[in-house]
Enzyme design. Sequence first.
Site: not given
Length: 320
Positions: A34, A210
């Site tokens: 991430d 997402e």
Amino acid sequence: MRLARIIICGLTLLLPFNTLLAQNPIIKHIFTADPAPIVYKDTLFLYTGHDTASTTATNYKMPDWHVFSSTDMVNWKDYGTVLSPNTFSWATGDAYAAQCIERNGKFYWFVSTFHKKDSNSNGGAAIGVAVSDRPSGPFKDAIGKALITNEMTTDMKHSWDDIDPTVFIDDDGQAYLFWGNGSCKWVKLKENMIELGGSITTFKPEHYIEGPWIYKRKGMYYLVYASAGTKPEMIEYCTASNIAGPWTYRGIIQENVPNSFTTHPGIIDYKGKSYFFYHNGTLPTGGSYRRSICVDYMYYNPDGSIKKIVQTTEGVSRVK
């Protein structure tokens, strides 16, 4: 003399080979995921999650967030564990995707984790914000409570929809927070960056699942995200002339990554080039729960559309 020439020729051959040694993944001593880059005072800071699941695990184990920095895109300094869900008295669970931004000399780190069941929430995913005077920390909970709780968004019926925050400050100084799993949500932030400045809007770009990343380039707003059109995930995007939309779907820019069913975009311009950060599972013993951050070049067409990302093991070249 002949031996000296052989040695010199051998070294000459090695020099370009060394410059082509695999840079990706760029962080090799721990598993990271991430990516969220920012540039501050000529240094690129990279905010990441940290995968610690075992090789046989079937779910994530992400105990904390790390900060790295580089001034040449090749050598990375690790500041270690800078923040964790334990920083937030209301939080429990893992350290999911997060993004940091600077405003008025302070650094606001928007993070996603889970909320304890208490008088403020019945649990579920939540977004908090930490603050520091330096990009590398130390960080502390900015408000002593979650900024976004599961009860504030009801369009998705699962409890993990309030994850993956991305934050952006427009040219007029207005800040925006985007986030969401299953649908994308956005809201204005007040100038202090720790209070909502309006009501939450929910929408769903084509194939959205997402990991949104919001930014602006040459007057056009870009919303880049992980898509649900296939598993493993890919990265797709849409654009708009107004941050409130309407958003126009523009297509796929990154295909599936090796050995990981998720991917996550982080986009930044630095020293005259555009960079696309993501994660895959290519380190030894890596996988979907033991991911590693990579970076490759990002290019635009004359009309502002994004060219397909070419995933490489070489990564990017050193910059001065």
